[in-house]
Design a protein around this motif. Structure first.
Motif, PDB file in Angstrom:
ATOM      1  N   LEU A  24       0.828  -1.199   0.000  1.00 14.31           N
ATOM      2  CA  LEU A  24       0.000   0.000   0.000  1.00 14.31           C
ATOM      3  C   LEU A  24       0.869   1.258   0.000  1.00 14.31           C
ATOM      4  CD1 LEU A  24      -2.794   1.291   0.173  1.00 14.31           C
ATOM      5  CD2 LEU A  24      -2.656   1.094   2.668  1.00 14.31           C
ATOM      6  N   ALA A  25       1.929   1.265   0.825  1.00 16.10           N
ATOM      7  CA  ALA A  25       2.822   2.428   0.858  1.00 16.10           C
ATOM      8  C   ALA A  25       3.508   2.629  -0.488  1.00 16.10           C
ATOM      9  CB  ALA A  25       3.862   2.249   1.966  1.00 16.10           C
ATOM     10  N   LEU A  26       3.930   1.531  -1.120  1.00 12.06           N
ATOM     11  CA  LEU A  26       4.570   1.634  -2.430  1.00 12.06           C
ATOM     12  C   LEU A  26       3.608   2.200  -3.467  1.00 12.06           C
ATOM     13  CD1 LEU A  26       6.978   1.073  -4.298  1.00 12.06           C
ATOM     14  CD2 LEU A  26       6.092  -1.251  -4.588  1.00 12.06           C
ATOM     15  N   LEU A  27       2.393   1.715  -3.454  1.00  9.20           N
ATOM     16  CA  LEU A  27       1.400   2.210  -4.409  1.00  9.20           C
ATOM     17  C   LEU A  27       1.107   3.683  -4.183  1.00  9.20           C
ATOM     18  CD1 LEU A  27      -1.093  -0.802  -4.518  1.00  9.20           C
ATOM     19  CD2 LEU A  27       0.577  -0.150  -6.249  1.00  9.20           C
ATOM     20  N   LEU A  28       1.023   4.097  -2.932  1.00 10.10           N
ATOM     21  CA  LEU A  28       0.760   5.501  -2.632  1.00 10.10           C
ATOM     22  C   LEU A  28       1.931   6.386  -3.063  1.00 10.10           C
ATOM     23  CD1 LEU A  28      -0.966   5.251   0.876  1.00 10.10           C
ATOM     24  CD2 LEU A  28      -2.032   5.742  -1.337  1.00 10.10           C
ATOM     25  N   ALA A  29       3.163   5.912  -2.830  1.00 14.27           N
ATOM     26  CA  ALA A  29       4.339   6.697  -3.247  1.00 14.27           C
ATOM     27  C   ALA A  29       4.394   6.833  -4.770  1.00 14.27           C
ATOM     28  CB  ALA A  29       5.615   6.038  -2.726  1.00 14.27           C
ATOM     29  N   THR A  30       4.114   5.734  -5.459  1.00 15.59           N
ATOM     30  CA  THR A  30       4.110   5.790  -6.933  1.00 15.59           C
ATOM     31  C   THR A  30       3.035   6.743  -7.433  1.00 15.59           C
ATOM     32  OG1 THR A  30       4.863   3.489  -6.981  1.00 15.59           O
ATOM     33  CG2 THR A  30       3.917   4.390  -9.014  1.00 15.59           C
ATOM     34  N   LEU A  31       1.903   6.707  -6.806  1.00 14.97           N
ATOM     35  CA  LEU A  31       0.816   7.605  -7.195  1.00 14.97           C
ATOM     36  C   LEU A  31       1.197   9.069  -6.956  1.00 14.97           C
ATOM     37  CD1 LEU A  31      -2.130   8.023  -8.102  1.00 14.97           C
ATOM     38  CD2 LEU A  31      -2.813   7.746  -5.703  1.00 14.97           C
ATOM     39  N   ALA A  32       1.845   9.326  -5.825  1.00 19.77           N
ATOM     40  CA  ALA A  32       2.246  10.712  -5.520  1.00 19.77           C
ATOM     41  C   ALA A  32       3.254  11.235  -6.537  1.00 19.77           C
ATOM     42  CB  ALA A  32       2.825  10.783  -4.106  1.00 19.77           C
ATOM     43  N   VAL A  33       4.264  10.396  -6.885  1.00 15.68           N
ATOM     44  CA  VAL A  33       5.263  10.826  -7.871  1.00 15.68           C
ATOM     45  C   VAL A  33       4.603  11.049  -9.231  1.00 15.68           C
ATOM     46  CG1 VAL A  33       7.358  10.137  -9.102  1.00 15.68           C
ATOM     47  CG2 VAL A  33       7.156   9.735  -6.642  1.00 15.68           C
ATOM     48  N   GLY A  34       3.702  10.150  -9.616  1.00 18.43           N
ATOM     49  CA  GLY A  34       3.022  10.310 -10.902  1.00 18.43           C
ATOM     50  C   GLY A  34       2.177  11.569 -10.935  1.00 18.43           C
ATOM     51  N   LEU A  35       1.442  11.825  -9.844  1.00 17.52           N
ATOM     52  CA  LEU A  35       0.620  13.032  -9.804  1.00 17.52           C
ATOM     53  C   LEU A  35       1.490  14.290  -9.845  1.00 17.52           C
ATOM     54  CD1 LEU A  35      -2.079  12.023  -7.169  1.00 17.52           C
ATOM     55  CD2 LEU A  35      -2.356  12.206  -9.649  1.00 17.52           C
ATOM     56  N   LEU A  36       2.668  14.245  -9.170  1.00 14.39           N
ATOM     57  CA  LEU A  36       3.570  15.391  -9.203  1.00 14.39           C
ATOM     58  C   LEU A  36       4.085  15.640 -10.618  1.00 14.39           C
ATOM     59  CD1 LEU A  36       5.166  17.582  -7.713  1.00 14.39           C
ATOM     60  CD2 LEU A  36       6.952  15.861  -7.271  1.00 14.39           C
ATOM     61  N   ALA A  37       4.496  14.579 -11.303  1.00 14.10           N
ATOM     62  CA  ALA A  37       4.996  14.738 -12.676  1.00 14.10           C
ATOM     63  C   ALA A  37       3.891  15.255 -13.591  1.00 14.10           C
ATOM     64  CB  ALA A  37       5.531  13.401 -13.194  1.00 14.10           C
ATOM     65  N   ILE A  38       2.686  14.751 -13.425  1.00 13.33           N
ATOM     66  CA  ILE A  38       1.563  15.220 -14.247  1.00 13.33           C
ATOM     67  C   ILE A  38       1.265  16.683 -13.943  1.00 13.33           C
ATOM     68  CG2 ILE A  38      -0.906  14.928 -14.672  1.00 13.33           C
ATOM     69  CD1 ILE A  38      -0.506  11.925 -14.209  1.00 13.33           C
ATOM     70  N   GLY A  39       1.360  17.060 -12.633  1.00 14.13           N
ATOM     71  CA  GLY A  39       1.135  18.461 -12.271  1.00 14.13           C
ATOM     72  C   GLY A  39       2.157  19.377 -12.897  1.00 14.13           C
ATOM     73  N   ILE A  40       3.414  18.921 -12.892  1.00  9.61           N
ATOM     74  CA  ILE A  40       4.468  19.746 -13.522  1.00  9.61           C
ATOM     75  C   ILE A  40       4.207  19.883 -15.015  1.00  9.61           C
ATOM     76  CG2 ILE A  40       6.925  19.808 -14.089  1.00  9.61           C
ATOM     77  CD1 ILE A  40       7.454  18.475 -11.373  1.00  9.61           C
ATOM     78  N   THR A  41       3.820  18.793 -15.632  1.00 12.83           N
ATOM     79  CA  THR A  41       3.534  18.844 -17.070  1.00 12.83           C
ATOM     80  C   THR A  41       2.388  19.795 -17.365  1.00 12.83           C
ATOM     81  OG1 THR A  41       4.270  16.555 -17.274  1.00 12.83           O
ATOM     82  CG2 THR A  41       2.940  17.432 -19.067  1.00 12.83           C
ATOM     83  N   LEU A  42       1.339  19.726 -16.542  1.00  6.81           N
ATOM     84  CA  LEU A  42       0.206  20.627 -16.748  1.00  6.81           C
ATOM     85  C   LEU A  42       0.625  22.087 -16.541  1.00  6.81           C
ATOM     86  CD1 LEU A  42      -2.656  18.615 -14.996  1.00  6.81           C
ATOM     87  CD2 LEU A  42      -2.275  18.914 -17.444  1.00  6.81           C
ATOM     88  N   TYR A  43       1.461  22.323 -15.525  1.00  4.29           N
ATOM     89  CA  TYR A  43       1.924  23.684 -15.263  1.00  4.29           C
ATOM     90  C   TYR A  43       2.729  24.215 -16.439  1.00  4.29           C
ATOM     91  CZ  TYR A  43       4.486  27.560 -13.139  1.00  4.29           C
ATOM     92  OH  TYR A  43       5.026  28.784 -12.886  1.00  4.29           O
ATOM     93  N   LEU A  44       3.662  23.394 -16.964  1.00  5.21           N
ATOM     94  CA  LEU A  44       4.465  23.819 -18.107  1.00  5.21           C
ATOM     95  C   LEU A  44       3.595  24.071 -19.329  1.00  5.21           C
ATOM     96  CD1 LEU A  44       7.538  21.428 -17.739  1.00  5.21           C
ATOM     97  CD2 LEU A  44       7.469  23.885 -17.269  1.00  5.21           C
ATOM     98  N   SER A  45       2.589  23.225 -19.534  1.00  2.00           N
ATOM     99  CA  SER A  45       1.689  23.434 -20.678  1.00  2.00           C
ATOM    100  C   SER A  45       0.931  24.744 -20.535  1.00  2.00           C
ATOM    101  CB  SER A  45       0.703  22.259 -20.773  1.00  2.00           C
ATOM    102  OG  SER A  45       1.390  21.051 -20.986  1.00  2.00           O
ATOM    103  N   TRP A  46       0.517  24.999 -19.309  1.00  2.00           N
ATOM    104  CA  TRP A  46      -0.214  26.244 -19.069  1.00  2.00           C
ATOM    105  C   TRP A  46       0.701  27.459 -19.294  1.00  2.00           C
ATOM    106  CZ3 TRP A  46      -0.001  29.666 -14.606  1.00  2.00           C
ATOM    107  CH2 TRP A  46      -1.040  30.609 -14.598  1.00  2.00           C
ATOM    108  N   GLN A  47       1.944  27.347 -18.823  1.00  2.00           N
ATOM    109  CA  GLN A  47       2.922  28.415 -19.035  1.00  2.00           C
ATOM    110  C   GLN A  47       3.183  28.633 -20.528  1.00  2.00           C
ATOM    111  OE1 GLN A  47       4.577  30.468 -16.917  1.00  2.00           O
ATOM    112  NE2 GLN A  47       3.714  29.654 -15.007  1.00  2.00           N
ATOM    113  N   LEU A  48       3.352  27.555 -21.259  1.00  2.00           N
ATOM    114  CA  LEU A  48       3.604  27.668 -22.688  1.00  2.00           C
ATOM    115  C   LEU A  48       2.417  28.305 -23.412  1.00  2.00           C
ATOM    116  CD1 LEU A  48       5.370  24.260 -23.429  1.00  2.00           C
ATOM    117  CD2 LEU A  48       6.392  26.534 -23.509  1.00  2.00           C
ATOM    118  N   GLU A  49       1.226  27.915 -23.010  1.00  2.00           N
ATOM    119  CA  GLU A  49       0.036  28.485 -23.654  1.00  2.00           C
ATOM    120  C   GLU A  49      -0.071  29.978 -23.378  1.00  2.00           C
ATOM    121  OE1 GLU A  49      -4.815  27.667 -23.862  1.00  2.00           O
ATOM    122  OE2 GLU A  49      -3.509  26.477 -22.537  1.00  2.00           O
TER     123      GLU A  49
END
Length: 631
Positions: free
Chosen positions: A4-29
C-alpha cells in the motif's frame, strides 16, 4: 502495508509529474498568447507610423481621430500584457529580463506619444518625419527583443515539458516493472509458498512450515499458518487415540441403549411378576458380567424384603435373615434413587460379612421404584472388584424405575380385576338375595302352611297349596338358570351382535315369545367391558319381560351411533306407575340395570306405552387401539 505504501508513493510521484507537465503546458500556452499580443504591437506601431506619414502629407483632420483610436488600442494591448488574461490564458513570463524589456517598451511608447502623437492630436504639423521613422524603427526593435526573449523562454519550457513527458514515460515503464517485481516479491511469492504449504498439508505432511520474512499481513498469515500446522500436527498425532476412545464410548452408549430398549420391551409384555423380575435380572447379569444377583420386593406393612428371584446366589444369602430386613442389610439403598456399591474388603478387627463369606468382593444394589414408592431392590454380586461408572449408575437407576413401574402396573391391574370381580359379585349377590331368596322364603311359608293343613287333615287347603309350591319352585328354577347364564356369559372380541343374538335365541326357546334383533348405525367401537354391561342389561330386561309382562312380542334395537341407544320393547300389559313408585326398592332387576347403566355413564329410561320400553342412552367413549371391538 508495504504494498500500500509503495502504491501511494508511486501515485504521488506520478501526480507530481503530471502536475508539472500541466503547469508547463499552461505556461507555454500563456507565453504563446503573450507572443501573439506582443507581435501585434509591431503591426500597430507601423500602422500608426503610416497614419502619421499620411497626416504629414495631407493634414486631414480625420486622420487625427484614427490616430487616437490606434493609440487607444495600443495602450489596451500594453495593459493586457501587463496584467495578463487568465481566461485565455495570456500573460508575460515572470522573469526579470522580460519584465525589464516590457518596462522599456512602455517608457519608449510614453516618450513617442509625448513627442509625436500629442502635437498631432493638438493639430500641429509634424516637424521631422524622418526622425519619427527612426524612433519607430528603434521602438519596433525593442518589441522584437521582447518577443525574442519570450520565445527563448518558451523554447526552454518546451524542453522541460518534453523532459517531464519522457520522465513520465520512463517512470510508467519503471513503475510497471517495479510493481510487477514487488508484487511477485511481496504477494505472489508468499502466496505460492502458502499454496505449496497447503498442498503438502493436504498430503498429510504436517511438518511443513513457512519462513516468516516480514511483519506485514503476509508475515502474519505465514505465522498463523505455522501455528495451524502445529495444532494440526498435534491433533493428527492424537486423532487415532481419540477416534478409538470415541468409538469405544459410542459402542458403550449403543450397548446401554440396546439394554434399555430390551428391558423396556420385556417389561411391557404380559407376564407374571416372577417372570418379570427373572427376565430383568438375567439381562442385568449378562450385561454387567455379575456372578450372582437377586431381586427383593419390599412389604411396606412389615418393612421386610422378600426374595422374588435370584440367579447364582448361594442358599445362605437367599435365606439370610439380615437380607430380609429392609434397610437392615448394609447393601440396601437407604433412599429412593440411591445406588449403593459396597466393597467387601477385609479390615483388621472387623468381622467379615455374609457376602464376603460367600466369596463376593463387591455388591452393587439399586432401588426398584415407581414414582415416590420404593418397591424393592436389585443386587448384583461380583467375585472381583468392578468399577461402576456414573453413566452405568444412571442406567441402573433407570432400569430400576422401569421394573418398578411394570411391577406397579401388574399390582394395579390385579387390583382392577379384583374390584371388577367384587362389583360383579355384589350385583350377583343382590340378584340371589332379592330374587331367589325371596322365592325360597315364599316356598318356606307355603311349606309351613301345607304342614299345618296336613296336621289338621284339611285336604282341600293342601291341594290348593301344592300348585303354589310348584309355581314357586319353577320360578326359582328359572331365576337360577338366568343367574348361571350371567355367570357363564363371555364376550368374544368384536362379537357383541352374535352374543346378543345368542341371548335372544335362548329367551325365545325358554318362553316361546317372538323376539327380534335389529342393528343400525356404524359408530366407533366400544370397550369390551362396556359391551359386556350392555349384554347384562339386555338379559335382565328380557328376564323382567318373562316374569311380569305377559307379552307375545319383543323387539330389541341397537343403534350404534352418537349417542348409542339400546331399546327392549314388548307388547305386554305394562305396569302401574303408582305401584311401581311405591315398590321401587323391591324391584331388584330394575335396580341392577340402573347400577350397570351408571357404570357405563348412561341413562336408563322406562316408557310405559302399549307395553314397556327399556331405553338405554349412552354417549360414545374414546377407546384406544386394541381395547374395543366393533359392534
Amino acid at each position: 502495508m508495504r504494498v500500500l505504501a509503495l502504491l501511494l508513493a508511486t501515485l504521488a510521484v506520478g501526480l507530481l509529474a503530471i502536475g508539472i507537465t500541466l503547469y508547463l503546458s499552461w505556461q507555454l500556452e500563456g507565453s504563446g498568447a503573450a507572443i501573439n499580443a506582443a507581435g501585434s504591437l509591431r503591426m500597430r506601431t507601423y500602422r500608426m507610423a503610416l497614419t502619421l506619414e499620411h497626416y504629414a502629407s495631407t493634414r486631414d483632420p480625420q486622420l487625427n481621430t484614427r490616430l487616437r483610436a490606434e493609440d487607444s488600442d495600443f495602450r489596451q494591448t500594453l495593459e493586457l500584457l501587463r496584467k495578463g488574461d487568465p481566461g485565455r490564458p495570456l500573460y508575460l513570463p515572470d522573469t526579470p529580463a522580460v519584465r525589464q524589456r516590457f518596462a522599456e517598451i512602455e517608457q519608449d511608447y510614453a516618450r513617442l506619444s509625448r513627442h509625436w502623437f500629442l502635437p498631432v492630436e493638438a493639430g500641429q504639423p509634424l516637424q521631422d518625419w524622418q526622425a519619427f521613422r527612426t524612433d519607430a524603427d528603434q521602438f519596433v526593435d525593442r518589441i522584437n527583443d521582447l518577443v525574442l526573449s519570450i520565445e527563448q523562454l518558451n523554447t526552454r519550457r518546451t524542453l522541460w515539458l518534453r523532459s517531464s513527458q519522457m520522465f513520465l514515460v520512463a517512470m510508467a515503464v519503471a513503475g510497471a516493472f517495479g510493481q510487477i517485481y514487488l508484487m511477485f516479491l511481496l504477494i505472489f511469492r508468499p502466496l505460492e509458498r502458502l499454496r505449496g504449504g497447503i498442498s503438502r498439508m493436504t498430503e498429510k505432511d504436517f511438518t511443513v512450515r513457512l519462513p516468516v520474512e516480514s511483519r506485514d499481513e503476509f508475515g502474519e498469515v505465514q505465522h498463523s499458518f505455522n501455528r495451524m500446522a502445529d495444532r494440526l500436527e498435534e491433533a493428527y498425532g492424537s486423532l487415532a487415540l481419540r477416534v478409538e476412545e470415541k468409538t469405544a464410548e459410542l459402542n458403550a452408549q449403543n450397548g446401554e441403549l440396546s439394554l434399555l430398549y430390551d428391558v423396556v420391551a420385556f417389561v411391557n409384555r404380559p407376564q407374571t411378576s416372577q417372570n418379570l423380575c427373572q427376565g430383568v435380572l438375567e439381562r442385568l447379569l449378562a450385561w454387567f458380567g455379575a456372578d450372582a444377583g437377586s431381586v427383593r420386593v419390599i412389604d411396606p406393612l412389615k418393612q421386610s424384603a422378600w426374595l422374588m428371584t435370584s440367579v447364582g446366589l448361594p442358599e445362605s444369602l437367599q435365606e439370610a435373615e439380615i437380607c430380609r430386613r429392609h434397610e437392615g442389610c448394609h447393601c440396601a439403598p437407604a433412599r429412593k434413587g440411591e445406588v449403593v456399591i459396597v466393597q467387601m474388603l477385609p479390615h483388621p478387627g472387623q468381622a467379615s460379612s455374609i457376602c464376603a463369606e460367600a466369596g463376593f468382593q463387591q455388591v452393587s444394589a439399586f432401588p426398584i421404584s415407581a414414582g415416590d414408592n420404593h418397591l424393592g431392590v436389585i443386587t448384583l454380586h461380583f467375585a472381583d472388584k468392578r468399577v461402576v461408572s456414573e453413566r452405568e449408575t444412571q442406567l441402573l437407576t433407570t432400569l430400576g424405575q422401569h421394573l418398578g413401574i411394570a411391577l406397579d402396573n401388574l399390582r394395579l391391574a390385579a387390583r382392577d380385576k379384583e374390584l371388577a370381580v367384587s362389583e360383579e359379585r355384589n350385583l350377583m349377590a343382590q340378584g340371589l338375595h332379592d330374587s331367589i331368596a325371596q322365592g325360597l322364603s315364599f316356598l318356606n311359608l307355603q311349606v309351613q302352611m301345607l304342614d299345618d293343613s296336613l296336621k289338621r287333615n284339611a285336604t282341600s287347603e293342601a291341594q290348593e297349596i301344592v300348585p303354589l309350591l310348584r309355581a314357586g319352585v319353577t320360578e326359582s328354577y328359572e331365576d337360577v338358570r338366568e343367574l348361571l347364564l350371567n355367570f357363564r356369559t363371555r364376550l368374544q372380541e368384536g362379537d357383541l351382535p352374535g352374543s346378543m343374538q345368542t341371548v335372544i335365541d335362548k329367551f325365545r326357546k325358554q318362553t316361546g315369545i317372538a323376539t327380534s334383533l335389529k342393528l343400525t348405525g356404524q359408530g366407533r367401537p366400544l370397550l369390551a367391558d362396556q359391551q359386556l354391561q350392555l349384554l347384562f342389561i339386555l338379559q335382565e330386561a328380557l328376564s323382567n319381560v318373562r316374569k311380569h309382562s305377559q307379552a307375545t312380542l319383543v323387539e330389541v334395537t341397537l343403534h350404534n351411533d352418537t349417542p348409542l341407544e339400546l331399546m327392549i320393547r314388548d307388547n305386554g300389559r305394562g305396569f302401574d306407575e303408582v305401584e311401581m313408585a311405591r315398590r321401587a326398592e323391591r324391584h331388584v332387576g330394575l335396580n341392577i340395570m340402573r347400577e350397570r347403566a351408571e357404570r357405563l355413564g348412561a341413562q336408563l329410561d322406562l316408557i310405559n306405552d302399549k307395553g314397556v320400553s327399556v331405553v338405554l342412552t349412552m354417549q360414545r367413549a374414546v377407546v384406544t387401539q386394541g381395547e374395543g371391538a366393533n359392534v
